[in-house]
Scaffold this motif. Structure first.
Motif, PDB file in Angstrom:
ATOM      1  N   GLU A 151       0.838  -1.204   0.000  1.00  0.00           N
ATOM      2  CA  GLU A 151       0.000   0.000   0.000  1.00  0.00           C
ATOM      3  C   GLU A 151       0.873   1.255   0.000  1.00  0.00           C
ATOM      4  N   TYR A 152       0.359   2.259  -0.662  1.00  0.00           N
ATOM      5  CA  TYR A 152       1.095   3.533  -0.690  1.00  0.00           C
ATOM      6  C   TYR A 152       0.062   4.679  -0.815  1.00  0.00           C
ATOM      7  N   GLU A 153       0.538   5.865  -0.487  1.00  0.00           N
ATOM      8  CA  GLU A 153      -0.318   7.048  -0.549  1.00  0.00           C
ATOM      9  C   GLU A 153      -0.230   7.677  -1.945  1.00  0.00           C
ATOM     10  N   TYR A 154      -1.437   7.927  -2.505  1.00  0.00           N
ATOM     11  CA  TYR A 154      -1.521   8.577  -3.819  1.00  0.00           C
ATOM     12  C   TYR A 154      -2.082   9.975  -3.579  1.00  0.00           C
ATOM     13  N   ARG A 155      -1.223  10.978  -3.731  1.00  0.00           N
ATOM     14  CA  ARG A 155      -1.570  12.350  -3.376  1.00  0.00           C
ATOM     15  C   ARG A 155      -2.130  13.074  -4.604  1.00  0.00           C
ATOM     16  N   ILE A 156      -3.311  13.716  -4.380  1.00  0.00           N
ATOM     17  CA  ILE A 156      -4.004  14.447  -5.458  1.00  0.00           C
ATOM     18  C   ILE A 156      -4.251  15.877  -4.983  1.00  0.00           C
ATOM     19  N   LEU A 157      -4.011  16.840  -5.870  1.00  0.00           N
ATOM     20  CA  LEU A 157      -4.315  18.241  -5.578  1.00  0.00           C
ATOM     21  C   LEU A 157      -5.468  18.674  -6.502  1.00  0.00           C
ATOM     22  N   ASN A 158      -6.599  19.004  -5.887  1.00  0.00           N
ATOM     23  CA  ASN A 158      -7.771  19.486  -6.639  1.00  0.00           C
ATOM     24  C   ASN A 158      -7.717  21.008  -6.717  1.00  0.00           C
ATOM     25  N   VAL A 159      -7.691  21.514  -7.918  1.00  0.00           N
ATOM     26  CA  VAL A 159      -7.630  22.964  -8.154  1.00  0.00           C
ATOM     27  C   VAL A 159      -8.979  23.392  -8.730  1.00  0.00           C
ATOM     28  N   LYS A 160      -9.672  24.234  -8.002  1.00  0.00           N
ATOM     29  CA  LYS A 160     -10.992  24.683  -8.446  1.00  0.00           C
ATOM     30  C   LYS A 160     -11.028  26.207  -8.468  1.00  0.00           C
ATOM     31  N   LEU A 161     -11.518  26.740  -9.585  1.00  0.00           N
ATOM     32  CA  LEU A 161     -11.667  28.189  -9.736  1.00  0.00           C
ATOM     33  C   LEU A 161     -13.114  28.485 -10.106  1.00  0.00           C
ATOM     34  N   THR A 162     -13.758  29.354  -9.333  1.00  0.00           N
ATOM     35  CA  THR A 162     -15.126  29.792  -9.642  1.00  0.00           C
ATOM     36  C   THR A 162     -15.093  31.262 -10.031  1.00  0.00           C
ATOM     37  N   ASN A 163     -15.880  31.587 -11.021  1.00  0.00           N
ATOM     38  CA  ASN A 163     -15.971  32.960 -11.538  1.00  0.00           C
ATOM     39  C   ASN A 163     -17.418  33.397 -11.444  1.00  0.00           C
ATOM     40  N   LYS A 164     -17.694  34.360 -10.587  1.00  0.00           N
ATOM     41  CA  LYS A 164     -19.039  34.905 -10.441  1.00  0.00           C
ATOM     42  C   LYS A 164     -19.126  36.195 -11.243  1.00  0.00           C
ATOM     43  N   PRO A 165     -19.984  36.291 -12.250  1.00  0.00           N
ATOM     44  CA  PRO A 165     -20.022  37.490 -13.108  1.00  0.00           C
ATOM     45  C   PRO A 165     -20.243  38.767 -12.318  1.00  0.00           C
ATOM     46  N   ILE A 166     -19.689  39.851 -12.852  1.00  0.00           N
ATOM     47  CA  ILE A 166     -19.810  41.148 -12.178  1.00  0.00           C
ATOM     48  C   ILE A 166     -21.270  41.588 -12.112  1.00  0.00           C
ATOM     49  N   ALA A 167     -22.060  41.237 -13.129  1.00  0.00           N
ATOM     50  CA  ALA A 167     -23.467  41.648 -13.134  1.00  0.00           C
ATOM     51  C   ALA A 167     -24.223  41.078 -11.944  1.00  0.00           C
ATOM     52  N   SER A 168     -23.958  39.823 -11.581  1.00  0.00           N
ATOM     53  CA  SER A 168     -24.630  39.229 -10.420  1.00  0.00           C
ATOM     54  C   SER A 168     -24.100  39.812  -9.117  1.00  0.00           C
ATOM     55  N   LEU A 169     -22.815  40.184  -9.084  1.00  0.00           N
ATOM     56  CA  LEU A 169     -22.273  40.823  -7.883  1.00  0.00           C
ATOM     57  C   LEU A 169     -22.836  42.227  -7.694  1.00  0.00           C
ATOM     58  N   ALA A 170     -23.070  42.913  -8.829  1.00  0.00           N
ATOM     59  CA  ALA A 170     -23.574  44.288  -8.735  1.00  0.00           C
ATOM     60  C   ALA A 170     -24.914  44.342  -8.022  1.00  0.00           C
ATOM     61  N   GLU A 171     -25.768  43.359  -8.256  1.00  0.00           N
ATOM     62  CA  GLU A 171     -27.077  43.353  -7.611  1.00  0.00           C
ATOM     63  C   GLU A 171     -26.950  43.211  -6.100  1.00  0.00           C
ATOM     64  N   GLU A 172     -25.874  42.557  -5.631  1.00  0.00           N
ATOM     65  CA  GLU A 172     -25.676  42.378  -4.207  1.00  0.00           C
ATOM     66  C   GLU A 172     -24.958  43.559  -3.564  1.00  0.00           C
ATOM     67  N   LEU A 173     -24.064  44.214  -4.310  1.00  0.00           N
ATOM     68  CA  LEU A 173     -23.208  45.241  -3.724  1.00  0.00           C
ATOM     69  C   LEU A 173     -23.778  46.649  -3.838  1.00  0.00           C
ATOM     70  N   LEU A 174     -24.659  46.884  -4.797  1.00  0.00           N
ATOM     71  CA  LEU A 174     -25.184  48.223  -5.018  1.00  0.00           C
ATOM     72  C   LEU A 174     -26.560  48.364  -4.390  1.00  0.00           C
ATOM     73  N   ASN A 175     -26.900  49.601  -3.989  1.00  0.00           N
ATOM     74  CA  ASN A 175     -28.255  49.847  -3.511  1.00  0.00           C
ATOM     75  C   ASN A 175     -29.203  49.913  -4.711  1.00  0.00           C
ATOM     76  N   PRO A 176     -30.532  49.900  -4.493  1.00  0.00           N
ATOM     77  CA  PRO A 176     -31.469  49.838  -5.633  1.00  0.00           C
ATOM     78  C   PRO A 176     -31.273  50.945  -6.651  1.00  0.00           C
TER      79      PRO A 176
END
Length: 647
Positions: free
Chosen positions: A440-465
């Motif tokens: 038996e031996y250890e098999y090492r894996i590195l999971n690299v995940k990148l998420t991109n949230k569009p600016i338009a969806s962020l604007a609705e959360e960060l800006l007032n009406p």
């Protein structure tokens, strides 16, 4: 010594025949009532008749007569409806006028009924008369029925309401200060406040309904008066047409005549009562007859005058409309444009793109910076953004900005848009050696995940009406600067035909298969397959997305860019794959960049299809929002340069 005489004791008494003044000292009585005495048919009373006649003669002095005449005239005007016309027998017998007479009388009846329904009140008025014999004035009081004025003004307020409100506020504040410690008290207090608001709302609505009910008779009277006015004007207009048949031949004359009668009638009604209104209507008809006679004597002059008037009206309306349209257009453009300088907009976009390039380099170097793993698994969203979304967001939030003033917001926004997660995973696996032993031996894996949230969806959360509404406006209009970040051609001409074109082959190899694929895209409008493939959720300037899509279809993972100046051009220049304008050894599949406004910034990109002796032929996306085949002179000044592909 002068002997003083006491004043006579005089009293007044109401009898069947009216008011009587009694001198109790002299034991005499005198009737002082102005009401006509009832006739006595049983036996004549000549003495009483003589006294009444003497009293009437004494009362009718010159000044009193004038005043009585004036008051009688006013009373007659009040008793007579100002909107009821008096029709002659000749008018009533005219068949063409009978429908309008009927409508006028019906409208007048409705107006009289509406006025009779108005609330009345009795008001005490003074009446002053003079006796000719004595020269003395007498003042009498009497009640007169008048229409109540329209209710209005400030409502009477309770003097105790303000202290009560202050006490209520004080109590609520005290409860607010302690309700956090007890949820039951807080719930009861909230319920009490809700009940108070409901009670205030109900009271306000009841008052509004009561006032509306009180004003209903006045609204009905105003509506009936307007209808009567319209019916009377309509009758006068048709009467004028009946008496002047020549007016019916010209629509413009009919319109002007009706407006003239309407103005004259309204002016007369406002100035006096119905008697003078009838006279004014006759004056209007006389003026109409004179106008008709003049038109009959000078038809050419009338036509010229009408034409000149129409021309003047058209010119005036056109100038005012143009002025209003120009003013409205300018306000609309200024209200939807980016407020920052063009150089600041581009520099800020480049700063954000540089942060994205650093993120891409970090991901590219994951295996070297995080070495020692047996496997690297990537789950990556596309790195990229819509430049107009960023500019619209910053403009809505900061109004006018520079790269320095927006730097902190850029970092915050970048941290919210991109999330890079590295997760280590260890699997226990077995291996068999040459002797058949399992280890038996250890098999090492590195999971690299990148998420991109569009600016338009962020604007609705960060800006007032309000800011978010402005963000949507800026994004929809692209700040009225659609080409400031590159990525498009305003050319609306159709795609060109390649019939008869003979391409000159250079020494560099090209990719004809890629160009055949690109030519198959000609005719696409909107670019949805290309910008959605790149990862955008809505339409962007998609010329660079089209070029990247074509390279990907040909098996090339790079270059991949959505912006011309800050992504596409640097990629080719940093690798030594750049040719300036006039470069002759171009090949099919090379990228061609354009600078439309000659400011040194690439605005558009396409693919080189080939060249002949003097022109270069291209396939471009987003050329007038469509895929087209275009051609340019090899020395065309708007060609910024070529991105040279190595196949």
């Amino acid at each position: 010594m002068k002997q003083l005489k006491p004043r006579d004791k005089i009293t007044q008494k109401m009898t069947r025949d009216g008011a009587v003044e009694i001198n109790e000292t002299q034991q005499t009585a005198e009737r002082i009532s102005s009401r006509e005495a009832d006739s006595d048919f049983s036996q004549p009373d000549t003495a009483t008749a003589e006294r009444v006649m003497e009293h009437l003669d004494a009362a009718h002095t010159r000044k009193a007569s004038k005043k009585a005449v004036k008051k009688a005239q006013e009373a007659a005007v009040l008793r007579t409806s100002t909107s009821r016309l008096q029709f002659t027998d000749e008018e009533r017998e005219t068949p063409k006028l009978q429908p309008y007479i009927k409508k006028s009388e019906k409208a007048a009846d409705k107006l009289d009924a509406a006025k009779a329904a108005l609330p009345k009140q009795k008001k005490l008025v003074k009446e002053r008369t003079f006796e000719e014999t004595t020269g003395k004035a007498k003042t009498r009081l009497r009640f007169e029925e008048q229409e109540k004025p329209i209710p209005g003004g400030k409502a009477h307020s309770n003097p105790l309401s303000h202290p009560a409100q202050e006490a209520g506020i004080f109590v609520h504040n005290k409860i607010h200060s302690v309700e956090k410690d007890n949820s039951g008290v807080e719930g009861a207090h909230k319920s009490e406040e809700l009940a108070e608001r409901g009670a205030r709302y109900g009271t306000r609505k009841l008052k509004q309904g009561y006032r509306s009910h009180k004003l209903k008779p006045y609204r009905e009277a105003a509506k009936a008066e307007q209808a009567a006015f319209k019916a009377n004007v309509n009758f006068q207009y048709h009467k004028a047409l009946q008496e002047n048949p020549q007016l019916t031949s010209n629509p413009f004359s009919r319109f002007m005549q009706k407006q003239k009668i309407k103005r004259q009638y309204a002016k007369t009604v406002k100035k006096s009562g119905s008697a003078t209104a009838k006279a004014a209507a006759g004056a209007s008809q006389t003026a109409a007859k004179k106008a008709a006679a003049f038109a009959g004597r000078h038809p050419a002059g009338v036509i010229i005058a009408i034409a000149a008037l129409l021309l003047f009206i058209m010119v005036s309306v056109g100038l005012s409309s143009c002025g209003a349209m120009f003013s409205g257009s300018m306000n609309s453009v200024l209200g939807t444009s980016y407020t920052s300088e063009d150089s600041d907009l581009v520099a800020t976009e480049q700063s954000y793109a540089a942060m994205e390039n650093e993120l891409q380099q970090e991901i590219d170097n994951i295996e070297s910076t995080h070495s020692g793993y047996d496997e690297y698994r990537y789950d990556l969203d596309t790195i990229g953004h819509n430049p107009h979304e960023l500019a619209s967001y910053l403009t809505a939030l900061l109004q006018s900005y520079t790269p320095q003033s927006a730097q902190a917001e850029l970092k915050r926004l970048f941290g919210l848009q991109y999330t890079l997660t590295l997760t280590e995973e260890i699997e226990i696996r077995t291996t068999t050696d040459e002797e058949g032993n399992e280890e038996e031996y250890e098999y090492r894996i590195l999971n690299v995940k990148l998420t991109n949230k569009p600016i338009a969806s962020l604007a609705e959360e960060l800006l007032n009406p309000q800011q978010f509404e402005m963000f949507k406006v800026y994004l929809q209009t692209q700040g009225n600067k659609p080409l400031i970040f590159g990525g498009g051609s305003p050319d609306g001409s159709p795609s060109e035909d390649l019939s008869g074109v003979e391409f000159v082959n250079g020494t560099r190899p090209g990719n004809p298969e890629l160009m055949e694929l690109a030519k198959q895209q000609v005719g696409n409008v909107g670019g949805y397959p290309y910008w959605s493939w790149y990862g955008f959720n809505s339409r962007v300037e998609w010329c660079a997305c089209f070029v990247s899509w074509c390279y990907n279809q040909a098996g090339k993972s790079e270059p991949r860019f959505a912006g011309c100046e800050w992504q596409g051009v640097p990629w080719f220049q940093s690798r030594g794959q750049w040719g300036a304008r006039g470069y002759e050894n171009i090949a099919p599949g090379d990228a061609i960049f354009f600078d439309w406004d000659l400011d040194g910034v690439a605005d558009h990109v396409g693919l080189v299809l080939g060249r002949d002796g003097s022109r270069v032929y291209t396939v471009e996306g987003n050329s007038g929002d469509a895929c087209k085949i275009k051609s340019y002179d090899l020395n065309y000044q708007c060609i910024k340069g070529y991105g040279l592909m190595n196949w």
